[in-house]
Design an enzyme around this catalytic site. Structure first.
Site, mmCIF file in Angstrom:
data_model
loop_
_atom_site.group_PDB
_atom_site.id
_atom_site.type_symbol
_atom_site.label_atom_id
_atom_site.label_comp_id
_atom_site.label_asym_id
_atom_site.label_seq_id
_atom_site.Cartn_x
_atom_site.Cartn_y
_atom_site.Cartn_z
ATOM 1 N N ARG A 136 -1.345 -2.154 -17.854
ATOM 2 C CA ARG A 136 -2.486 -1.205 -18.050
ATOM 3 C C ARG A 136 -2.474 0.002 -16.770
ATOM 4 O O ARG A 136 -1.920 -0.469 -15.590
ATOM 5 C CB ARG A 136 -3.580 -2.023 -17.387
ATOM 6 C CG ARG A 136 -3.889 -3.350 -18.578
ATOM 7 C CD ARG A 136 -5.243 -3.966 -18.630
ATOM 8 N NE ARG A 136 -6.170 -3.368 -19.392
ATOM 9 C CZ ARG A 136 -6.199 -3.581 -20.612
ATOM 10 N NH1 ARG A 136 -5.242 -4.496 -21.332
ATOM 11 N NH2 ARG A 136 -6.867 -2.650 -21.530
ATOM 12 N N LYS A 159 -1.250 1.015 -24.618
ATOM 13 C CA LYS A 159 -1.422 0.883 -25.937
ATOM 14 C C LYS A 159 -0.087 1.022 -26.577
ATOM 15 O O LYS A 159 0.551 0.188 -26.463
ATOM 16 C CB LYS A 159 -2.829 1.779 -26.076
ATOM 17 C CG LYS A 159 -3.893 1.701 -25.278
ATOM 18 C CD LYS A 159 -5.161 2.731 -25.796
ATOM 19 C CE LYS A 159 -6.226 2.307 -24.899
ATOM 20 N NZ LYS A 159 -7.197 3.421 -24.895
ATOM 21 N N TYR A 166 0.873 -1.237 0.063
ATOM 22 C CA TYR A 166 0.145 -0.160 0.083
ATOM 23 C C TYR A 166 0.794 1.213 0.074
ATOM 24 O O TYR A 166 1.617 1.495 0.833
ATOM 25 C CB TYR A 166 -1.028 0.172 1.216
ATOM 26 C CG TYR A 166 -2.463 -0.088 0.605
ATOM 27 C CD1 TYR A 166 -3.042 1.059 0.161
ATOM 28 C CD2 TYR A 166 -3.064 -1.215 1.037
ATOM 29 C CE1 TYR A 166 -4.238 0.941 -0.220
ATOM 30 C CE2 TYR A 166 -4.450 -1.430 0.620
ATOM 31 C CZ TYR A 166 -5.112 -0.233 -0.064
ATOM 32 O OH TYR A 166 -6.387 -0.229 -0.360
ATOM 33 N N THR A 213 -2.890 6.577 -21.713
ATOM 34 C CA THR A 213 -2.854 5.011 -21.264
ATOM 35 C C THR A 213 -1.436 4.596 -21.531
ATOM 36 O O THR A 213 -0.825 5.024 -22.255
ATOM 37 C CB THR A 213 -3.855 4.072 -21.971
ATOM 38 O OG1 THR A 213 -3.831 4.163 -23.223
ATOM 39 C CG2 THR A 213 -5.250 4.462 -21.614
ATOM 40 N N GLU A 233 -0.436 4.709 -0.406
ATOM 41 C CA GLU A 233 -1.226 6.229 -0.344
ATOM 42 C C GLU A 233 -0.260 7.451 -0.317
ATOM 43 O O GLU A 233 0.649 7.264 0.513
ATOM 44 C CB GLU A 233 -2.225 6.224 0.453
ATOM 45 C CG GLU A 233 -3.455 5.119 0.073
ATOM 46 C CD GLU A 233 -4.715 5.199 0.823
ATOM 47 O OE1 GLU A 233 -4.472 6.056 1.657
ATOM 48 O OE2 GLU A 233 -5.506 4.615 0.715
ATOM 49 N N ASP A 250 -5.709 14.220 -24.980
ATOM 50 C CA ASP A 250 -5.660 12.552 -24.593
ATOM 51 C C ASP A 250 -4.979 11.613 -25.755
ATOM 52 O O ASP A 250 -5.617 11.349 -26.499
ATOM 53 C CB ASP A 250 -7.111 12.167 -24.148
ATOM 54 C CG ASP A 250 -7.075 10.686 -24.014
ATOM 55 O OD1 ASP A 250 -6.215 10.058 -23.822
ATOM 56 O OD2 ASP A 250 -8.275 10.233 -23.608
HETATM 57 C C1 LIG Z 1 -8.353 3.683 -24.148
HETATM 58 C C2 LIG Z 1 -8.689 5.076 -23.936
HETATM 59 C C3 LIG Z 1 -8.979 5.810 -22.683
HETATM 60 C C4 LIG Z 1 -9.556 4.787 -21.608
HETATM 61 O O1 LIG Z 1 -8.506 3.795 -21.016
HETATM 62 P P1 LIG Z 1 -9.050 2.549 -20.127
HETATM 63 O O2 LIG Z 1 -7.700 2.282 -19.760
HETATM 64 O O3 LIG Z 1 -9.893 1.781 -20.941
HETATM 65 O O4 LIG Z 1 -9.929 3.170 -18.997
HETATM 66 C C5 LIG Z 1 -9.219 6.900 -22.697
HETATM 67 N N1 LIG Z 1 -8.918 7.731 -23.871
HETATM 68 C C6 LIG Z 1 -8.719 7.316 -24.877
HETATM 69 C C7 LIG Z 1 -8.608 8.320 -26.159
HETATM 70 C C8 LIG Z 1 -8.666 5.959 -25.147
HETATM 71 O O5 LIG Z 1 -8.369 5.373 -26.422
#
Ligand SMILES: *Cc1c(COP(=O)(O)O)cnc(C)c1O
Length: 419
Positions: A237, A231, A55, A228, A57, A201
């Site tokens: 993740r 990807k 943990y 993220t 925090e 994003d």
């Molecule tokens: C995949 C994605 C997210 C969210 O990610 P999660 O890990 O699935 O919650 C947010 N914004 C964009 C543009 C994404 O492609």
């Protein structure tokens, strides 16, 4: 790792069977979903490490629990590497995934009811960009710009007109199904006129920004970039928020204690390794190949007559309008390809007349196939298979033949972390 696996096999044969099935599915088919990738074996080792027991925090040097000597070390490494990689002043690596990452930004910089200017969802905006079914869609007032029907790219006159009409507090760009690079300076200009924050994003394509083949929003003076980690970056993740130092406190307080409790330190350690690898020259080579493969796949499909949204790609993905090109909805196309071992996903196209569960297209991406070592010549074979399968939807024998050819090709491109 092997010992842990053997332990699982005897302790829980049912879960083990599901794991073994997923391993062989990943090894014998080709992953073309643009948001997916194969993480590094080193990251798999960290995800299954004792960091999961801890943990933590708070933030390095300011924790609410004792015993943080090593968790502080890995979180500091992740933060330093992220700042270097993306040329930014501050970073938070604790968001549990992409959705809480974006929520933390909205809730940290804005008040409920504030207006956010974002992309229409059928034109590439993500669920977390204010979909009516999402909680953020109820908490904030999302207004939407679209792409230009003529060529599928962003129409900045329209974006500016919307900003003047709605006076947003935040201008949001970066998408989930938009196959082009972005003009961040143009977004910044619109936002400055409105007195709004700028946020990108980059979840889908941050690996290409890191690898130097796509633009970096900070070069245009953006306030916040989110991504993220799982990807195109190839990590575990998780979510990463990068920002200017003036916003550091608001962002950190919003992630913890505003939205989350303890960070997942096994993932944070994996993010540190991922970012370290992304700083190595080999990662720039990978990013260039992801882009080259996407361009090759797009060109090979277009040469066979497949209609592509925006006509091609500047990033890792392409969107095929299967309704227009093959008279097949995206759900049917996804199923036909899946039967042949090609994993894709159905995709709404701009102003799609079809419903979201049976949209007009599919989305294809190259990060995962590139991780396995596939190159332009494999992309050409993929395009041949995809085109033939979609042209002959009633030909089950063809799907069986392609399935076998896909498995043969896959045998030459092992999945990292699988023997
Ligand atoms: C995949 C994605 C997210 C969210 O990610 P999660 O890990 O699935 O919650 C947010 N914004 C964009 C543009 C994404 O492609």
């Amino acid at each position: 790792m092997r010992a842990h696996r053997d332990l699982l096999q005897s302790a829980d044969p049912e879960v083990f069977a599901a794991l073994a099935g997923e391993e062989s599915r990943q090894a014998s088919g080709i992953e073309l979903i643009p948001s997916e990738n194969y993480t590094y074996p080193e990251v798999l080792a960290l995800l299954g490490s004792v960091f999961t027991n801890k943990y933590s925090e708070g933030y390095p040097g300011r924790r609410y629990y004792g015993g943080q000597r090593y968790t502080d070390q890995v979180e500091e490494l992740a933060r330093q590497r992220a700042c270097k990689l993306f040329r930014c002043e501050h970073v938070n690596v604790q968001p549990l995934s992409g959705s809480p990452m974006n929520q933390a930004v909205y809730l940290g910089l804005l008040e409920p009811g504030d207006t956010i200017l974002a992309m229409d969802l059928s034109h590439g905006g993500h669920l977390t960009h204010g979909a009516p079914v999402s909680h953020m869609g109820r908490l904030f007032n999302f207004v939407r710009y679209k792409t230009d029907p003529a060529d599928g790219t962003i129409d900045f006159d329209a974006v500016r007109a919307m900003a003047r009409a709605h006076k947003p507090r935040l201008v949001l760009c970066g998408y989930t199904s938009y196959p082009r690079d972005l003009d961040y300076a143009a977004f910044k200009d619109v936002a400055d006129e409105a007195g709004a924050f700028t946020m990108c994003d980059a979840s889908h394509y941050a690996g290409l920004v890191a690898g130097g083949v796509m633009r970096n929003p900070f070069d245009a003076g953006f306030d916040v970039v989110t991504t993220t980690s799982h990807k195109s970056l190839r990590g575990p993740r998780g979510g990463i928020i990068l920002c200017r130092k003036e916003l550091a406190q608001r962002i950190d307080k919003s992630v913890f204690p505003g939205l989350q409790g303890g960070p997942h330190m096994n993932a944070v350690a994996g993010i540190a390794v991922t970012l370290g690898k992304a700083l190595e020259p080999a990662f720039a080579v990978y990013a260039r190949q992801v882009l080259a493969n996407a361009r090759a796949l797009a060109a090979a499909l277009a040469a066979r007559g497949a209609p592509l949204v925006t006509g091609g790609t500047d990033n890792h993905m392409l969107v095929v309008n299967t309704q227009q090109g093959y008279n097949l909805d995206g759900k049917t196309a996804e199923e036909l390809l899946d039967e042949a071992g090609l994993t894709t996903n159905k995709q709404i196209v701009p102003d799609d007349p079809n419903p979201p569960l049976k949209p007009s297209g599919i989305r294809l991406g190259t990060p995962a196939a590139t991780t396995r070592g596939m190159m332009e010549q494999e992309m050409d074979r993929l395009a041949g298979w995809i085109d033939a399968l979609l042209r002959n939807p009633r030909d089950a024998a063809l799907r069986a033949t392609v399935r076998a050819e896909v498995a043969t090709m896959c045998a030459g491109f092992p999945v990292p972390g699988l023997q």
